[in-house]
Enzyme design. Structure first.
Site, PDB file in Angstrom:
ATOM      1  N   ARG A 161      58.275  52.502  34.989  1.00 36.26           N
ATOM      2  CA  ARG A 161      57.400  51.348  34.796  1.00 36.26           C
ATOM      3  C   ARG A 161      58.301  50.125  34.607  1.00 36.26           C
ATOM      4  O   ARG A 161      59.457  50.244  34.220  1.00 36.26           O
ATOM      5  CB  ARG A 161      56.500  51.541  33.553  1.00 36.26           C
ATOM      6  CG  ARG A 161      55.537  52.746  33.655  1.00 36.26           C
ATOM      7  CD  ARG A 161      54.469  52.480  34.680  1.00 36.26           C
ATOM      8  NE  ARG A 161      53.464  53.548  34.822  1.00 36.26           N
ATOM      9  CZ  ARG A 161      53.537  54.547  35.700  1.00 36.26           C
ATOM     10  NH1 ARG A 161      54.603  54.671  36.497  1.00 36.26           N
ATOM     11  NH2 ARG A 161      52.568  55.435  35.808  1.00 36.26           N
ATOM     12  N   PHE A 209      40.186  38.684  30.660  1.00 40.21           N
ATOM     13  CA  PHE A 209      40.974  39.863  30.279  1.00 40.21           C
ATOM     14  C   PHE A 209      40.100  41.111  30.112  1.00 40.21           C
ATOM     15  O   PHE A 209      40.623  42.228  30.199  1.00 40.21           O
ATOM     16  CB  PHE A 209      41.651  39.646  28.910  1.00 40.21           C
ATOM     17  CG  PHE A 209      42.701  38.587  28.871  1.00 40.21           C
ATOM     18  CD1 PHE A 209      44.015  38.881  29.186  1.00 40.21           C
ATOM     19  CD2 PHE A 209      42.387  37.291  28.483  1.00 40.21           C
ATOM     20  CE1 PHE A 209      45.001  37.907  29.127  1.00 40.21           C
ATOM     21  CE2 PHE A 209      43.364  36.308  28.422  1.00 40.21           C
ATOM     22  CZ  PHE A 209      44.666  36.627  28.741  1.00 40.21           C
ATOM     23  N   LYS A 231      40.078  48.130  39.021  1.00 41.67           N
ATOM     24  CA  LYS A 231      40.735  46.817  38.980  1.00 41.67           C
ATOM     25  C   LYS A 231      40.887  46.265  40.406  1.00 41.67           C
ATOM     26  O   LYS A 231      40.711  45.063  40.637  1.00 41.67           O
ATOM     27  CB  LYS A 231      42.094  46.909  38.299  1.00 41.67           C
ATOM     28  CG  LYS A 231      42.055  47.173  36.800  1.00 41.67           C
ATOM     29  CD  LYS A 231      41.371  46.088  35.980  1.00 41.67           C
ATOM     30  CE  LYS A 231      42.167  44.802  35.893  1.00 41.67           C
ATOM     31  NZ  LYS A 231      41.561  43.832  34.936  1.00 41.67           N
ATOM     32  N   ASN A 284      53.571  46.551  33.210  1.00 36.62           N
ATOM     33  CA  ASN A 284      53.272  47.080  31.868  1.00 36.62           C
ATOM     34  C   ASN A 284      53.715  46.129  30.760  1.00 36.62           C
ATOM     35  O   ASN A 284      54.873  45.747  30.704  1.00 36.62           O
ATOM     36  CB  ASN A 284      54.013  48.412  31.648  1.00 36.62           C
ATOM     37  CG  ASN A 284      53.371  49.546  32.396  1.00 36.62           C
ATOM     38  OD1 ASN A 284      53.312  49.513  33.622  1.00 36.62           O
ATOM     39  ND2 ASN A 284      52.892  50.539  31.675  1.00 36.62           N
ATOM     40  N   LEU A 317      51.829  54.240  25.855  1.00 40.09           N
ATOM     41  CA  LEU A 317      53.098  54.935  25.625  1.00 40.09           C
ATOM     42  C   LEU A 317      53.898  54.411  24.428  1.00 40.09           C
ATOM     43  O   LEU A 317      54.202  55.183  23.500  1.00 40.09           O
ATOM     44  CB  LEU A 317      53.975  54.868  26.886  1.00 40.09           C
ATOM     45  CG  LEU A 317      55.334  55.582  26.726  1.00 40.09           C
ATOM     46  CD1 LEU A 317      55.166  57.092  26.711  1.00 40.09           C
ATOM     47  CD2 LEU A 317      56.301  55.176  27.846  1.00 40.09           C
ATOM     48  N   THR A 373      46.411  43.831  37.439  1.00 37.77           N
ATOM     49  CA  THR A 373      47.513  44.749  37.167  1.00 37.77           C
ATOM     50  C   THR A 373      48.301  45.069  38.434  1.00 37.77           C
ATOM     51  O   THR A 373      47.760  45.002  39.544  1.00 37.77           O
ATOM     52  CB  THR A 373      46.935  46.058  36.573  1.00 37.77           C
ATOM     53  OG1 THR A 373      47.959  47.040  36.540  1.00 37.77           O
ATOM     54  CG2 THR A 373      45.783  46.614  37.401  1.00 37.77           C
ATOM     55  N   ASP A 374      49.548  45.505  38.247  1.00 41.23           N
ATOM     56  CA  ASP A 374      50.344  45.960  39.395  1.00 41.23           C
ATOM     57  C   ASP A 374      49.870  47.319  39.919  1.00 41.23           C
ATOM     58  O   ASP A 374      50.236  47.728  41.020  1.00 41.23           O
ATOM     59  CB  ASP A 374      51.844  46.022  39.033  1.00 41.23           C
ATOM     60  CG  ASP A 374      52.178  46.955  37.876  1.00 41.23           C
ATOM     61  OD1 ASP A 374      51.249  47.552  37.293  1.00 41.23           O
ATOM     62  OD2 ASP A 374      53.374  47.101  37.565  1.00 41.23           O
ATOM     63  N   GLU A 375      49.034  48.024  39.117  1.00 42.95           N
ATOM     64  CA  GLU A 375      48.628  49.377  39.526  1.00 42.95           C
ATOM     65  C   GLU A 375      47.769  49.374  40.787  1.00 42.95           C
ATOM     66  O   GLU A 375      47.608  50.409  41.435  1.00 42.95           O
ATOM     67  CB  GLU A 375      47.865  50.081  38.395  1.00 42.95           C
ATOM     68  CG  GLU A 375      48.700  50.218  37.153  1.00 42.95           C
ATOM     69  CD  GLU A 375      48.274  51.332  36.225  1.00 42.95           C
ATOM     70  OE1 GLU A 375      47.429  52.159  36.609  1.00 42.95           O
ATOM     71  OE2 GLU A 375      48.802  51.378  35.106  1.00 42.95           O
ATOM     72  N   TYR A 405      40.962  53.914  37.027  1.00 45.57           N
ATOM     73  CA  TYR A 405      41.248  52.594  36.436  1.00 45.57           C
ATOM     74  C   TYR A 405      41.738  51.621  37.505  1.00 45.57           C
ATOM     75  O   TYR A 405      41.191  50.524  37.670  1.00 45.57           O
ATOM     76  CB  TYR A 405      42.296  52.716  35.314  1.00 45.57           C
ATOM     77  CG  TYR A 405      42.937  51.393  34.952  1.00 45.57           C
ATOM     78  CD1 TYR A 405      42.211  50.401  34.304  1.00 45.57           C
ATOM     79  CD2 TYR A 405      44.269  51.121  35.282  1.00 45.57           C
ATOM     80  CE1 TYR A 405      42.790  49.162  33.993  1.00 45.57           C
ATOM     81  CE2 TYR A 405      44.856  49.898  34.975  1.00 45.57           C
ATOM     82  CZ  TYR A 405      44.117  48.924  34.332  1.00 45.57           C
ATOM     83  OH  TYR A 405      44.684  47.709  34.041  1.00 45.57           O
ATOM     84  N   ASP A 429      28.782  41.482  25.632  1.00 45.27           N
ATOM     85  CA  ASP A 429      29.232  42.234  26.805  1.00 45.27           C
ATOM     86  C   ASP A 429      29.323  41.297  28.013  1.00 45.27           C
ATOM     87  O   ASP A 429      28.391  40.515  28.255  1.00 45.27           O
ATOM     88  CB  ASP A 429      28.192  43.342  27.063  1.00 45.27           C
ATOM     89  CG  ASP A 429      28.687  44.389  28.019  1.00 45.27           C
ATOM     90  OD1 ASP A 429      29.373  44.047  29.002  1.00 45.27           O
ATOM     91  OD2 ASP A 429      28.379  45.578  27.789  1.00 45.27           O
ATOM     92  N   ALA A 467      38.336  44.390  29.910  1.00 49.03           N
ATOM     93  CA  ALA A 467      38.373  45.537  30.820  1.00 49.03           C
ATOM     94  C   ALA A 467      38.485  46.813  30.002  1.00 49.03           C
ATOM     95  O   ALA A 467      38.874  46.787  28.835  1.00 49.03           O
ATOM     96  CB  ALA A 467      39.581  45.437  31.757  1.00 49.03           C
ATOM     97  N   GLU A 468      38.131  47.909  30.627  1.00 47.26           N
ATOM     98  CA  GLU A 468      38.605  49.216  30.156  1.00 47.26           C
ATOM     99  C   GLU A 468      39.995  49.342  30.762  1.00 47.26           C
ATOM    100  O   GLU A 468      40.165  49.162  31.974  1.00 47.26           O
ATOM    101  CB  GLU A 468      37.683  50.332  30.647  1.00 47.26           C
ATOM    102  CG  GLU A 468      36.324  50.350  29.983  1.00 47.26           C
ATOM    103  CD  GLU A 468      36.382  50.729  28.508  1.00 47.26           C
ATOM    104  OE1 GLU A 468      37.360  51.393  28.098  1.00 47.26           O
ATOM    105  OE2 GLU A 468      35.472  50.343  27.752  1.00 47.26           O
ATOM    106  N   ALA A 498      33.319  42.492  23.532  1.00 46.77           N
ATOM    107  CA  ALA A 498      32.304  43.467  23.112  1.00 46.77           C
ATOM    108  C   ALA A 498      32.766  44.301  21.920  1.00 46.77           C
ATOM    109  O   ALA A 498      31.986  45.084  21.370  1.00 46.77           O
ATOM    110  CB  ALA A 498      31.955  44.385  24.283  1.00 46.77           C
TER     111      ALA A 498
END
Ligand code: NAD
Ligand code: DAU
Length: 351
Positions: free
Chosen positions: A223, A80, A163, A188, A199, A133-135, A159, A58, A82-83, A33
């Site tokens: 991280r 992939f 996910k 990360n 970061l 993600t690992d989050e 976030y 989109d 995503a926000e 997008a």
């Protein structure tokens, strides 16, 4: 044969597309997008390359996704889009629910309809690869073992919650409809084309501009860093050999405290582009912590190594040196991504 990639103009997606076409001639249809995080300049080297088709659109647009699947008949979809920025999700979670949850739902439904109509062998070979993600696993205590694929989901930010929701949808579409999905949960990433809201690129770009280097809280959050092309090779390994319905953690066995990352970036800049004002570490500034800030992430990547033979090629020392050098070698890219919208974001986040 063709693959459909979503979010292929972002940081990891563009690295994946570039890497894919370095390794194979299989065409890529790239649906993105072009939000603030999407940048066609990342893909400039593919201009005129018939193997790459870019489509601006989109993932929530069902008619568009249906049309792309019908027209290009991919053998796999690598998702992939995503926000992706935690701090933005704290300021405005709505876009995260829309793209990460509704967008993934739309892709799953469109893919299910397309996949159901394939011949038996193509149905068996098809893959929906969800990049996560690992989050989603939450936050580790200092002595906890790293996240395994069997860890419970405990997302803490808008976030990571979005996910986690998308991971659950992907899982359910496999269990209920048999859609051949694989999910990867990665730590990360860092490397070329990383947008300077995150970061490592933020620290490089701010240091070069003589601006403060904002370290949240006490800077002791940990991280687990992975060079982006290692993430791409992990995805290729899972796409090629992963078992449908399974999830695979991808990580670099490389836990570092944020403050140590910032000091490493400063030391490399001192070596590669010394400042007349003195060492870059003089710019380190401790600022207010991120609300709900996860203390530690770490990935147990034994499953992907054991089952698929994947291991990262870069160490943190080689990867971070390449990364800092890439930013020094690409001042035009850096200047162009610092648009008005980017400066507004910095004002909003850092005051
Ligand atoms: P990014 O923010 O750099 O790029 C996201 C891309 O998706 C952009 O090109 C953007 O234009 C596109 N996009 C956003 N909304 C869209 C929509 N509705 N429709 C189509 N395209 C849209 O993100 P990234 O860091 O490259 O992350 C890519 C994926 O990897 C994400 O799913 C993220 O959750 C996951 N991930 C990232 C990391 C990391 O360290 N960056 C680690 C693990 C997993
Ligand atoms: O773990 C994988 C995740 O890594 C991905 O899913 C996300 O998409 C990606 O953005 C990244 O999330 P983080 O929140 O870990 O990344 P970020 O670069 O925003 O922050 C890394 C650490 O540095 C985190 O502890 C917060 C801290 N930080 C970040 C910024 C932007 C600072 O101290 N100062 C800052 O200015």
């Amino acid at each position: 044969m063709t693959i459909l990639v979503t979010g292929g103009a972002g940081f990891i997606g563009s690295n994946f597309v570039l890497d894919w076409l370095r390794q194979s001639d299989e065409p890529v249809i790239n649906l993105d997008a072009l939000t603030y995080a999407g940048n066609l300049e990342n893909l400039a080297s593919l201009q005129g390359d018939a193997r790459h088709t870019f489509v601006k659109g989109d993932i929530c647009d069902r008619a568009l996704v249906d049309r792309l699947l019908a027209e290009y008949r991919p053998r796999a979809l690598v998702h992939f889009a995503a926000e992706s920025h935690v701090d933005r999700s704290i300021h405005g979670p709505g876009a995260f629910m829309k793209t990460n949850v509704e967008g993934t739902f739309t892709l799953l439904e469109a893919t299910r309809a397309y996949w159901s109509g394939l011949a038996d062998d193509a149905r068996a070979a098809f893959r929906f690869h969800h990049v996560s993600t690992d989050e989603v696993y939450g936050s580790l205590k200092p002595t906890d073992p790293p996240f395994a694929e069997t860890n419970a989901y405990e997302p803490n930010s808008p976030y990571s919650a979005s996910k986690a929701a998308s991971d659950h949808l992907v899982r359910a579409w496999h269990h209920t409809y048999g859609l051949p999905v694989v999910t990867t949960n990665c730590s990360n990433n860092y490397g070329p084309y990383h947008f300077p809201e995150k970061l490592i690129p933020l620290m490089i770009v701010n240091a070069l501009a003589g601006k403060p280097l904002p370290v949240y809280g006490d800077g002791q959050q940990i991280r687990d860093w992975l060079y982006v092309t290692d993430h791409c090779s992990g995805i290729r390994a899972v796409l090629a050999g992963g078992t449908p319905g399974e999830t695979y953690n991808i990580g670099g066995w490389n836990e570092k405290a944020n403050i140590d990352i910032v000091k490493t970036v400063c030391a490399l800049l001192d070596e590669l582009k010394p400042s007349a004002e003195g060492p870059y570490a003089r710019l380190i500034t401790y600022v207010k912590d991120r609300p709900g800030h996860d203390r530690r992430y770490a990935i147990d990547a034994r499953k992907i190594e054991r089952e698929l033979g994947w291991r990262p090629a870069e160490t943190f020392e080689t990867g971070i040196r390449k990364t800092v050098q890439w930013y020094l070698d690409h001042p035009d890219w850096v200047a162009r991504v610092q648009s008005g919208a980017y400066r507004e974001w910095l004002d909003k986040q850092y005051g």
